[in-house]
Design a protein around this motif. Structure first.
Motif, short mmCIF file in Angstrom:
data_model
loop_
_atom_site.label_atom_id
_atom_site.label_comp_id
_atom_site.label_asym_id
_atom_site.label_seq_id
_atom_site.Cartn_x
_atom_site.Cartn_y
_atom_site.Cartn_z
N PRO A 49 71.86 72.48 2.55
CA PRO A 49 72.73 73.31 3.37
C PRO A 49 72.25 74.77 3.43
N THR A 50 72.73 75.49 4.41
CA THR A 50 72.38 76.90 4.55
C THR A 50 72.73 77.64 3.25
N GLY A 51 71.81 78.47 2.82
CA GLY A 51 72.08 79.29 1.65
C GLY A 51 71.69 78.66 0.32
N CYS A 52 71.08 77.45 0.36
CA CYS A 52 70.75 76.80 -0.91
C CYS A 52 69.38 77.24 -1.44
N GLY A 53 68.71 78.11 -0.71
CA GLY A 53 67.48 78.68 -1.26
C GLY A 53 66.19 78.08 -0.74
N LYS A 54 66.26 77.40 0.40
CA LYS A 54 65.06 76.77 0.94
C LYS A 54 64.02 77.83 1.34
N PRO A 163 44.28 76.65 7.31
CA PRO A 163 44.87 76.76 5.97
C PRO A 163 45.12 75.37 5.42
N SER A 164 45.13 75.22 4.11
CA SER A 164 45.30 73.88 3.54
C SER A 164 46.77 73.55 3.31
N ILE A 165 47.63 74.58 3.37
CA ILE A 165 49.06 74.37 3.10
C ILE A 165 49.87 74.92 4.27
N LEU A 166 50.72 74.07 4.81
CA LEU A 166 51.55 74.50 5.95
C LEU A 166 52.99 74.64 5.49
N LEU A 167 53.56 75.83 5.67
CA LEU A 167 54.93 76.11 5.27
C LEU A 167 55.76 76.27 6.53
N MET A 168 56.74 75.40 6.70
CA MET A 168 57.48 75.38 7.96
C MET A 168 58.97 75.55 7.66
N ASP A 169 59.57 76.61 8.22
CA ASP A 169 60.96 76.93 7.90
C ASP A 169 61.85 76.65 9.11
N GLU A 170 62.46 75.48 9.12
CA GLU A 170 63.33 75.03 10.21
C GLU A 170 62.69 75.24 11.58
N PRO A 171 61.44 74.79 11.74
CA PRO A 171 60.71 75.13 12.96
C PRO A 171 61.29 74.52 14.23
N PHE A 172 62.04 73.41 14.10
CA PHE A 172 62.53 72.74 15.30
C PHE A 172 64.04 72.87 15.48
N SER A 173 64.67 73.66 14.65
CA SER A 173 66.14 73.74 14.65
C SER A 173 66.72 74.21 15.98
N VAL A 198 52.24 69.82 3.31
CA VAL A 198 53.29 70.44 4.12
C VAL A 198 54.59 70.58 3.32
N LEU A 199 55.16 71.78 3.34
CA LEU A 199 56.55 71.98 2.92
C LEU A 199 57.34 72.28 4.17
N PHE A 200 58.24 71.37 4.51
CA PHE A 200 58.97 71.46 5.78
C PHE A 200 60.46 71.61 5.48
N VAL A 201 61.00 72.76 5.79
CA VAL A 201 62.42 73.04 5.52
C VAL A 201 63.28 72.60 6.70
N THR A 202 64.34 71.88 6.41
CA THR A 202 65.25 71.47 7.48
C THR A 202 66.64 71.22 6.92
N HIS A 203 67.66 71.29 7.79
CA HIS A 203 68.96 70.79 7.35
C HIS A 203 69.33 69.54 8.14
N ASN A 204 68.34 68.99 8.85
CA ASN A 204 68.53 67.80 9.66
C ASN A 204 68.04 66.57 8.89
N ILE A 205 68.97 65.69 8.56
CA ILE A 205 68.65 64.57 7.67
C ILE A 205 67.62 63.62 8.27
N SER A 206 67.84 63.21 9.53
CA SER A 206 66.91 62.22 10.09
C SER A 206 65.54 62.83 10.33
N GLU A 207 65.50 64.12 10.61
CA GLU A 207 64.21 64.80 10.74
C GLU A 207 63.44 64.74 9.42
N ALA A 208 64.15 65.02 8.33
CA ALA A 208 63.51 65.00 7.01
C ALA A 208 62.94 63.62 6.71
N VAL A 209 63.73 62.58 6.99
CA VAL A 209 63.31 61.21 6.69
C VAL A 209 62.14 60.79 7.57
#
Ligand code: ADP
Ligand code: MG
Length: 266
Positions: A49-54, A163-173, A198-209
């Motif tokens: 959820p929003t604010g959990c520190g992602k 880059p070898s590491i991709l950090l994505m913060d809610e890119p498709f929200s 890849v570290l991909f941050v999302t609050h969308n469950i099906s996107e994560a899966v």
């Protein structure tokens, strides 16, 4: 204490990581006791959820913020060394393209900054834009592109210097459902080809899966890891999979973990 790392150290190792922010004279513990190893080439979704520190977690991994407790290492070395070696590529919710530069020049910008050989820049930018179907739009300015196109430009811009590491913060929200699904497939295609971690941050469950090898479900107050779910779905992931029972079951597991978090009194 000297520690001997195994020959195959994880790409990203977080150990007992905590971050506290000083805000209005008080200290806010944003995340606490986060321990996670991410393997080379692994696709991790951080779900919570929003604010959990992602976003905070992405900041400590990429050396934008020092952890208040614990440690973070990249391939056994420091996050600062990894940043200096241009190991990180970033994609945020807003594409943040420069409005006065064409799509091509936006992708070119980081190559100029990191000193990529001038003679190879144009070919690299063209190849990247082509890989996301934007060849015809390379001379377009951001205001002439749709939201999905802008985000495609942002993704290949993040990949420009390899880059070898991709950090994505809610890119498709901020994208509509169909565009979001298309971009997820584009991203997986890129990942299949280039195998970034890849570290991909999302609050969308099906996107994560749909995207991840593992879904890290986070809890809030302070943020921490609630549960880690190994996504039991074959690769490559294909759009039809979203309708399968296996997929729906994985989504249910992740939702349960998230809801358990919501029920926890804080
Ligand atoms: P998320 O990305 O999951 O929404 P954040 O990492 O942005 O969460 O924030 C985690 C917690 O830390 C929140 O409670 C937020 O208010 C707080 N926080 C984030 N950044 C700062 C900051 N710069 N100063 C003070 N508190 C912050
Ligand atoms: Mg955030």
């Amino acid at each position: 204490m000297a520690s001997v790392r195994p020959a195959t150290s994880p790409c990203i190792a977080l150990e007992g990581v905590g971050v506290s922010y000083a805000a209005r004279g008080a200290t806010v513990q944003a995340i606490a006791d986060v321990t996670l190893d991410v393997a080379e080439g692994e696709f991790i979704a951080l779900l919570g959820p929003t604010g959990c520190g992602k976003s905070t977690l992405l900041r400590v991994v990429s050396d934008l913020l020092a952890p208040s407790q614990g440690s973070v290492s990249i391939r056994g070395g420091s996050t600062a060394d990894a940043r200096r070696a241009n190991d990180f590529g970033f994609v945020f919710q807003e594409a943040a393209l420069l409005p006065w530069r064409t799509a091509l020049d936006n992708v070119n910008l980081p190559l100029e900054v990191v000193g990529y050989p001038a003679a190879e820049r144009l070919a690299r930018c063209r190849e990247l834009l082509q890989s996301v179907g934007l060849s015809k739009f390379e001379q377009h300015y951001p205001h002439e592109l749709s939201g999905g196109m802008k985000q495609r430009v942002a993704i290949v811009r993040a990949l420009a210097w390899n880059p070898s590491i991709l950090l994505m913060d809610e890119p498709f929200s901020a994208l509509d459902e169909l565009t979001k699904n298309q971009l997820q497939d584009d991203l997986l295609e890129i990942w299949n080809r280039e195998r970034k971690t890849v570290l991909f941050v999302t609050h969308n469950i099906s996107e994560a899966v749909y995207l991840a090898d593992r879904v890290v479900v986070m809890s809030a107050h302070p943020g921490g890891i609630k549960r880690v779910i190994d996504v039991d779905l074959p690769r490559p992931r294909t759009p039809g999979m979203r309708e399968t029972l296996a997929f729906i079951e994985q989504v249910r597991l992740a939702r349960e973990a998230l809801q358990a978090e919501h029920r926890t009194p804080s």
